[in-house]
Design an enzyme around this catalytic site. Structure first.
Site, mmCIF file in Angstrom:
data_model
loop_
_atom_site.group_PDB
_atom_site.id
_atom_site.type_symbol
_atom_site.label_atom_id
_atom_site.label_comp_id
_atom_site.label_asym_id
_atom_site.label_seq_id
_atom_site.Cartn_x
_atom_site.Cartn_y
_atom_site.Cartn_z
ATOM 1 N N HIS A 307 0.851 -1.191 0.000
ATOM 2 C CA HIS A 307 0.000 0.000 0.000
ATOM 3 C C HIS A 307 0.882 1.235 0.000
ATOM 4 O O HIS A 307 1.935 1.234 0.630
ATOM 5 C CB HIS A 307 -0.917 0.011 1.234
ATOM 6 C CG HIS A 307 -2.058 0.946 1.096
ATOM 7 N ND1 HIS A 307 -1.953 2.273 1.417
ATOM 8 C CD2 HIS A 307 -3.304 0.747 0.624
ATOM 9 C CE1 HIS A 307 -3.115 2.860 1.172
ATOM 10 N NE2 HIS A 307 -3.945 1.961 0.678
ATOM 11 N N ASP A 364 -8.004 -5.139 -0.247
ATOM 12 C CA ASP A 364 -8.503 -5.983 -1.338
ATOM 13 C C ASP A 364 -8.172 -7.456 -1.163
ATOM 14 O O ASP A 364 -8.676 -8.296 -1.904
ATOM 15 C CB ASP A 364 -7.924 -5.510 -2.682
ATOM 16 C CG ASP A 364 -8.437 -4.140 -3.042
ATOM 17 O OD1 ASP A 364 -9.615 -3.884 -2.776
ATOM 18 O OD2 ASP A 364 -7.663 -3.327 -3.574
HETATM 19 N N1 ACO Z 1 4.264 -7.755 -4.790
HETATM 20 C C1 ACO Z 1 5.605 -7.772 -4.918
HETATM 21 N N2 ACO Z 1 6.399 -6.687 -4.745
HETATM 22 C C2 ACO Z 1 5.790 -5.525 -4.441
HETATM 23 C C3 ACO Z 1 4.394 -5.437 -4.290
HETATM 24 C C4 ACO Z 1 3.618 -6.604 -4.461
HETATM 25 N N3 ACO Z 1 2.298 -6.571 -4.327
HETATM 26 N N4 ACO Z 1 4.059 -4.157 -3.975
HETATM 27 C C5 ACO Z 1 5.199 -3.471 -3.952
HETATM 28 N N5 ACO Z 1 6.266 -4.290 -4.217
HETATM 29 C C6 ACO Z 1 7.683 -3.920 -4.215
HETATM 30 C C7 ACO Z 1 8.054 -3.136 -5.452
HETATM 31 O O1 ACO Z 1 8.496 -3.984 -6.496
HETATM 32 C C8 ACO Z 1 9.158 -2.240 -4.916
HETATM 33 O O2 ACO Z 1 10.320 -3.022 -4.799
HETATM 34 P P1 ACO Z 1 11.779 -2.356 -5.045
HETATM 35 O O3 ACO Z 1 11.933 -1.327 -3.953
HETATM 36 O O4 ACO Z 1 12.734 -3.496 -4.949
HETATM 37 O O5 ACO Z 1 11.730 -1.742 -6.425
HETATM 38 C C9 ACO Z 1 8.700 -1.915 -3.484
HETATM 39 O O6 ACO Z 1 7.881 -3.039 -3.105
HETATM 40 C C10 ACO Z 1 7.886 -0.625 -3.376
HETATM 41 O O7 ACO Z 1 6.773 -0.715 -4.277
HETATM 42 P P2 ACO Z 1 6.180 0.506 -5.101
HETATM 43 O O8 ACO Z 1 5.428 -0.018 -6.281
HETATM 44 O O9 ACO Z 1 7.248 1.526 -5.341
HETATM 45 O O10 ACO Z 1 5.192 1.120 -4.019
HETATM 46 P P3 ACO Z 1 4.002 2.095 -4.324
HETATM 47 O O11 ACO Z 1 3.707 2.784 -3.050
HETATM 48 O O12 ACO Z 1 4.301 2.933 -5.516
HETATM 49 O O13 ACO Z 1 2.792 1.115 -4.744
HETATM 50 C C11 ACO Z 1 0.964 -0.373 -4.659
HETATM 51 C C12 ACO Z 1 1.795 0.689 -3.901
HETATM 52 C C13 ACO Z 1 0.553 0.156 -6.035
HETATM 53 C C14 ACO Z 1 -0.302 -0.650 -3.865
HETATM 54 C C15 ACO Z 1 1.827 -1.666 -4.793
HETATM 55 O O14 ACO Z 1 2.160 -2.171 -3.521
HETATM 56 C C16 ACO Z 1 1.123 -2.751 -5.619
HETATM 57 O O15 ACO Z 1 1.239 -2.758 -6.848
HETATM 58 N N6 ACO Z 1 0.376 -3.694 -4.957
HETATM 59 C C17 ACO Z 1 -0.366 -4.709 -5.671
HETATM 60 C C18 ACO Z 1 -1.670 -4.124 -6.204
HETATM 61 C C19 ACO Z 1 -2.672 -3.872 -5.113
HETATM 62 O O16 ACO Z 1 -2.921 -4.704 -4.248
HETATM 63 N N7 ACO Z 1 -3.308 -2.688 -5.178
HETATM 64 C C20 ACO Z 1 -4.357 -2.296 -4.224
HETATM 65 C C21 ACO Z 1 -3.858 -1.218 -3.310
HETATM 66 S S1 ACO Z 1 -5.043 -0.821 -2.087
HETATM 67 C C22 ACO Z 1 -6.173 0.101 -2.925
HETATM 68 O O17 ACO Z 1 -5.903 0.835 -3.804
HETATM 69 C C23 ACO Z 1 -7.531 -0.001 -2.513
#
Ligand code: ACO
Length: 428
Positions: A307, A364
């Site tokens: 998140h 979710d």
């Molecule tokens: N699975 C694996 N790795 C992940 C995940 C995941 N679900 N989420 C983040 N990471 C990793 C990224 O690859 C990144 O790694 P790095 O530092 O080695 O490059 C690190 O964790 C940070 O992730 P970001 O994408 O930069 O974090 P951001 O805050 O931009 O994104 C998000 C948050 C979009 C929710 C992300 O965690 C994600 O894509 N999750 C999966 C989709 C999801 O569940 N979305 C619902 C969110 S809740 C909502 O909107 C209601």
């Protein structure tokens, strides 16, 4: 003396005021930065940008705190009705009995949609995604209520538009579902409360009497409250930015629904179930899928994990997991993907990759399992999120309009070509 932040640029020192929120959140007020220094800030994805002040929702991602109007999400989900939460988001205070009854009556008067809206529906292919239909239907409301086009007409007109939006959304979401299964739409029954009425328009049938298990009504009430508002997330920011151009409420909400659709936002609830089903079909080896999520050469992400703001736990996920267990137990459903979800969570929470990046189950992760137990197909999961988030979007829009906030218009740093000579087509 009030706190200030100092900035040294090209040997010159500047001071900017520090703004402190009611929960002691601190922000450097840079509204005069460009005027004074010629610089702007660069913050892709707005990870460090407070785009607005707001009285609606308080969120502390480090501590896993979520409150609306000062009330904890735990108290609201355990004690409030969804309509009480909607009232509070619209008015800033919880209603007393009379206020709540008057509010519910008002909303129930507007549940019907114009009969011509059905013609728009008829044109959609049956298998088109409900979110696409929802975006179009909500936007179409502006055509049926042209007086809503000016959001500043007067307070009474503004409230009427807000009430219409809140009242008609369950009807539209119900219509979208009925279309997807080829059943005749069910008109609202205003003797039912908001949540039961929505369930009736979804699971009711013209050929039968409608009965619904109170456990399902209670779970739906909780799920809607858990989604009701979440400060400046992607869809809410979209609603605010569209509304800031003085576009009407229906257009702004329709844009918010579009933003919610994406798999990184509300679309994740559909993706979670699809992911869990894939893992099940693949033999249920959670370890293998955790490794895929960690592999930087693999685009797979663990959906429902991580998140932008919560970096400890998502309080909504804990409440949903609890509700999920209750609903499945009461309905006597044994969903094998729940076991896979719990195993994934357990493995991920012990894994350094997820620990270091502070990745936890989000709202979710478990919501889809309850929705499915209630009888919703996966395509309806994101529309259900939209239904729940609606009062937050409306309230944020109202707050912005009432405060007369300026049009949202970020800057950019240009990184393209400098001025070039024109090249005729035959020389390219
Ligand atoms: N699975 C694996 N790795 C992940 C995940 C995941 N679900 N989420 C983040 N990471 C990793 C990224 O690859 C990144 O790694 P790095 O530092 O080695 O490059 C690190 O964790 C940070 O992730 P970001 O994408 O930069 O974090 P951001 O805050 O931009 O994104 C998000 C948050 C979009 C929710 C992300 O965690 C994600 O894509 N999750 C999966 C989709 C999801 O569940 N979305 C619902 C969110 S809740 C909502 O909107 C209601």
């Amino acid at each position: 003396m009030s706190e200030t932040a100092k900035l040294i640029l090209e040997g010159k020192e500047y001071e900017f005021p520090v703004f402190t929120g009611s929960e002691n959140e601190k922000a450097i007020d840079i509204s005069k930065l460009r005027d004074q220094t010629g610089y702007v800030t660069l913050d892709t994805g707005y990870k460090n940008t407070g785009a607005t002040t707001s009285k609606l929702t308080y969120l502390d991602g480090e501590e896993g705190i979520l409150r609306h109007g000062g009330y904890s999400i735990e108290d609201l989900t355990n004690h409030a009705s969804y309509m009480e939460v909607c009232y509070m988001l619209f008015n800033g205070e919880l209603p007393n009995k009379e206020q709540l009854a008057a509010f519910e009556t008002k909303i129930s008067r507007h549940t019907l949609v114009h009969e011509d809206m059905k013609k728009i529906f008829d044109a959609y292919p049956t298998n088109s995604h409900p979110m696409g239909q929802l975006i179009a239907m909500v936007s179409s409301l502006s055509s049926f209520y042209p007086a809503s086009l000016n959001p500043n007409r007067n307070d009474e007109a503004k409230r009427l538009t807000m009430f219409r939006m809140l009242a008609k959304m369950p009807t539209i979401v119900g219509m979208v579902y009925k279309k997807s299964i080829g059943h005749p739409i069910i008109y609202p029954n205003n003797n039912l409360d908001y949540v039961t009425n929505y369930l009736y328009m979804t699971f009711g049938n013209v050929t039968e009497n409608f009965e619904v298990d109170p456990v399902i009504v209670e779970a739906m009430n909780k799920l809607l409250i858990l989604h009701a508002d979440h400060e400046q997330n992607c869809s809410t920011s979209t609603v605010r930015i569209v509304g800031s151009s003085q576009a009407n409420l229906y257009a702004a909400i329709s844009a918010g629904i579009a933003a919610l659709w994406g798999p990184l936002h509300g679309g994740a609830n559909q993706q979670v179930i699809e992911m869990l089903e894939n893992i099940k079909a693949d033999g249920g080896d959670t370890e293998k899928w955790i490794n895929k999520a960690k592999d930087k050469n693999d685009p797979f992400r663990l959906m429902g994990f991580g998140h932008r703001v919560y970096k400890n736990f998502d309080p909504r996920a804990l409440l949903i997991k609890d509700a999920c267990d209750k609903v499945l137990n009461k309905l006597g459903i044994n969903d094998p993907v729940l076991e896979i979800a719990k195993k994934l969570e357990e493995t991920a929470l012990k894994d350094p990759y997820f620990i270091e990046r502070k990745l936890f189950p989000n709202v979710d992760f478990y919501s889809g399992i309850i929705y499915r137990a209630m009888g919703f197909p996966v395509e309806m999961f994101t529309p259900l999120f939209a239904l729940g988030r609606l009062p937050g979007w409306i309230a944020q829009w109202k707050e912005m309009i009432d405060e007369n906030q300026p049009i949202g218009r970020p800057r950019q740093i240009y990184t393209g070509y400098p001025l070039r000579d024109w090249k005729p087509i035959e020389k390219r």
